[in-house]
Design a protein around this motif. Structure first.
Motif, PDB file in Angstrom:
ATOM      1  N   PHE A  31      29.808  46.947  39.074  1.00  0.00           N
ATOM      2  CA  PHE A  31      30.381  46.930  40.069  1.00  0.00           C
ATOM      3  C   PHE A  31      29.479  46.717  41.242  1.00  0.00           C
ATOM      4  CE2 PHE A  31      32.508  48.734  43.793  1.00  0.00           C
ATOM      5  CZ  PHE A  31      33.841  48.753  43.676  1.00  0.00           C
TER       6      PHE A  31
ATOM      7  N   HIS B 232      39.164  41.959  41.611  1.00  0.00           N
ATOM      8  CA  HIS B 232      38.696  43.232  41.466  1.00  0.00           C
ATOM      9  C   HIS B 232      37.907  43.867  42.841  1.00  0.00           C
ATOM     10  CE1 HIS B 232      36.088  46.333  39.661  1.00  0.00           C
ATOM     11  NE2 HIS B 232      36.952  46.429  38.757  1.00  0.00           N
TER      12      HIS B 232
ATOM     13  N   ASP C 293      33.405  35.420  38.558  1.00  0.00           N
ATOM     14  CA  ASP C 293      33.181  37.054  37.848  1.00  0.00           C
ATOM     15  C   ASP C 293      33.483  36.616  36.819  1.00  0.00           C
ATOM     16  OD1 ASP C 293      33.574  39.473  36.963  1.00  0.00           O
ATOM     17  OD2 ASP C 293      34.265  40.481  38.818  1.00  0.00           O
TER      18      ASP C 293
ATOM     19  N   ALA D  35      33.100  38.969  34.241  1.00  0.00           N
ATOM     20  CA  ALA D  35      33.070  40.562  33.935  1.00  0.00           C
ATOM     21  C   ALA D  35      33.651  40.476  32.381  1.00  0.00           C
ATOM     22  CB  ALA D  35      33.463  41.428  34.642  1.00  0.00           C
ATOM     23  N   HIS D  36      34.862  40.150  32.247  1.00  0.00           N
ATOM     24  CA  HIS D  36      35.588  40.228  30.972  1.00  0.00           C
ATOM     25  C   HIS D  36      35.623  39.150  29.981  1.00  0.00           C
ATOM     26  CE1 HIS D  36      37.738  44.259  31.867  1.00  0.00           C
ATOM     27  NE2 HIS D  36      37.397  44.015  33.066  1.00  0.00           N
TER      28      HIS D  36
ATOM     29  N   TYR E  86      28.298  35.326  37.582  1.00  0.00           N
ATOM     30  CA  TYR E  86      28.204  36.813  37.727  1.00  0.00           C
ATOM     31  C   TYR E  86      28.857  37.298  36.479  1.00  0.00           C
ATOM     32  CZ  TYR E  86      29.847  41.707  38.475  1.00  0.00           C
ATOM     33  OH  TYR E  86      30.248  42.834  38.206  1.00  0.00           O
TER      34      TYR E  86
ATOM     35  N   THR F 292      28.931  41.048  33.589  1.00  0.00           N
ATOM     36  CA  THR F 292      28.787  42.610  33.457  1.00  0.00           C
ATOM     37  C   THR F 292      28.461  42.748  31.827  1.00  0.00           C
ATOM     38  OG1 THR F 292      30.832  43.383  32.612  1.00  0.00           O
ATOM     39  CG2 THR F 292      30.508  43.399  35.145  1.00  0.00           C
TER      40      THR F 292
ATOM     41  N   SER G 238      29.032  45.723  30.635  1.00  0.00           N
ATOM     42  CA  SER G 238      29.728  46.671  30.217  1.00  0.00           C
ATOM     43  C   SER G 238      31.013  46.450  29.244  1.00  0.00           C
ATOM     44  CB  SER G 238      30.399  47.617  31.504  1.00  0.00           C
ATOM     45  OG  SER G 238      31.257  46.781  32.342  1.00  0.00           O
ATOM     46  N   LYS G 239      31.109  45.016  29.099  1.00  0.00           N
ATOM     47  CA  LYS G 239      32.441  44.875  28.442  1.00  0.00           C
ATOM     48  C   LYS G 239      31.940  44.376  27.224  1.00  0.00           C
ATOM     49  CE  LYS G 239      34.634  45.069  32.580  1.00  0.00           C
ATOM     50  NZ  LYS G 239      33.957  46.086  33.147  1.00  0.00           N
TER      51      LYS G 239
END
Ligand code: PLP
Length: 416
Positions: free
Chosen positions: A133, A157, A228, A230-231, A257, A259, A261-262
């Protein structure tokens, strides 16, 4: 506020009702009390690893469930090699980084991860944030200025939207994944620096960003595009480089970018790109400069997760086989999964009270899916979100499908 509690949502409690800003609005507290039976589906306690089958606390008792709730897409959160790497770093580096990366929190492991991420994504450099985030927010707010325009998909998001708000730039929205709507938005904001912001996979809808078409429109206006992933990072594309790799458009994004966390099964965010841009961003992204670096133990685990993600493409193959199977079976049951084409699937219910009632029934029967309410999704798309992973066996998926059929399908018919 005298309205029927069933008709209220989180969007109704944003006004200050008392003269004390530290007190919750009394109408909200009352709404939560009346709706406690529904709200207690949130913040469930996981009492084991985020594996395909796990244990949560339900009704005060441990409950064994099939887990369709975790972002552990490749099963790396509890991979033995990842756990061993974390153990070793705990021994060599201790627990915390104990400082901002700018001053004292940058370890040799952090630097190694920067290099590995940059190499993996074929970029000059990468920087690491202590949260996904914060990484998205810090990157957008760190690069955009008051005279710029952020042009966001209307399903973006919140980290991206908040980043734009924090930069104090102008914001403009376009209809989800719609090139014509993007074209109109760009034309409306001509004459300013424009940044179009898209996602590899949308986290609620479970569909891919419409990358080639949106890039073509942005290009025709001379606008840059930020992605993004992320996923999608590590879980999409031949080498795991995300949705941009899957669509063959990696070179169109100066920055990428993502993450940790996934699919990495850990925590944190990163941005990769040119040395110059990142050198600037390191000083202007507040969540980077003014917040403690990730613990080395987490960095070591991510390094190992990245290595495994590169070494074992079969994990991605398994994830996508599972996703395709689950999609096809849900379709066969007549369950509405909206526009999803990935391992993230909304199971659309559309009615709030019914969704919470069914959410309890699913947990009682041993299936763990996440409730997704308005305003996270439009009212008529209130849903459960199911995430399939590479670690689910066919037996796990079939049992989940049986539970969904027994719970949702008769109800759907009754309500038809
Ligand atoms: C699209 C998107 N971007 C950014 C984030 C923030 O990532 P994190 O959960 O790692 O903070 C999320 C989180 O779910 C997300 O879905």
């Amino acid at each position: 506020m005298n309205e029927d509690p069933a008709k209220l949502s989180l969007s109704n409690f944003l006004a200050g009702e008392t003269d004390d800003p530290l007190q919750a609005p009394p109408s909200f507290t009352n709404w939560m009390r009346v709706g406690a039976w529904a709200a207690n589906l949130y913040e469930p306690e996981l009492v084991a690893t985020a594996d395909a089958r796990t244990t949560i606390s339900y009704g005060g008792q441990p409950k064994s469930v099939i887990n369709l709730c975790s972002y552990n897409y490749l099963g790396l959160a509890n991979h033995p090699e990842v756990i061993a790497a974390a153990h070793e770093a705990l021994r060599t580096h201790g627990l915390g980084a104990c400082g901002s990366p700018m001053l004292s929190g940058m370890t040799d492991l952090h630097r190694e991860l920067e290099r590995r991420v940059a190499q993996f994504l074929q970029r000059e450099d990468a920087m690491i944030f202590n949260s996904g985030f914060g990484g998205a927010l810090g990157t957008i707010a760190g690069l955009l200025r008051k005279t710029d325009v952020a042009i966001l998909d209307n399903r973006s998001h919140l980290s991206l939207r908040d980043g734009a708000v924090l930069s104090r730039c102008r914001t403009e929205k376009f209809e989800h994944n719609d090139p014509a709507s993007l074209d109109t938005a760009l034309a409306r904001q001509q004459g300013r620096r424009q940044l179009v912001i898209v996602e590899g996979i949308y986290s609620m809808e479970g569909d891919f960003g419409n990358l080639p078409e949106l890039l073509a429109v942005a290009d025709s206006h001379g606008a840059k595009v930020f992605i993004d992933e992320a996923h999608s990072m590590l879980a999409c594309g031949e080498h795991g480089r995300g949705a941009a790799e899957r669509f063959g458009v990696q070179d169109h994004f100066p920055l990428v970018y993502g993450t940790f966390s996934k699919a990495f099964g850990a925590l944190g965010g990163f941005v990769a790109g040119s040395k110059e841009t990142l050198q600037y961003l390191r000083f202007y992204a507040h969540p980077y400069v003014y917040s403690c670096a990730l613990p080395p133990v987490v960095i070591a685990a991510i390094l190992k997760a990245l290595e495994i993600g590169i070494r074992k493409p079969e994990l991605r193959t398994q994830l996508w086989e599972n996703a395709d199977y689950f999609h096809a079976q849900l379709g066969g049951l007549g369950i509405d999964t909206g526009a999803s084409t990935t391992y993230i699937m909304p199971i659309v219910i559309g009615d709030r009270e019914r969704m919470y009632r069914l959410g309890h029934e699913l947990r009682r029967r041993g299936l763990w899916v996440a409730p997704v309410d308005y305003p996270a999704v439009p009212q008529h798309r209130i849903c459960f979100r199911a995430c399939v992973t590479a670690k689910h066996t066919r037996a796990d998926l079939d049992e989940a499908l049986n539970i969904l059929e027994d719970t949702l399908v008769p109800t759907a018919l009754q309500n038809a």
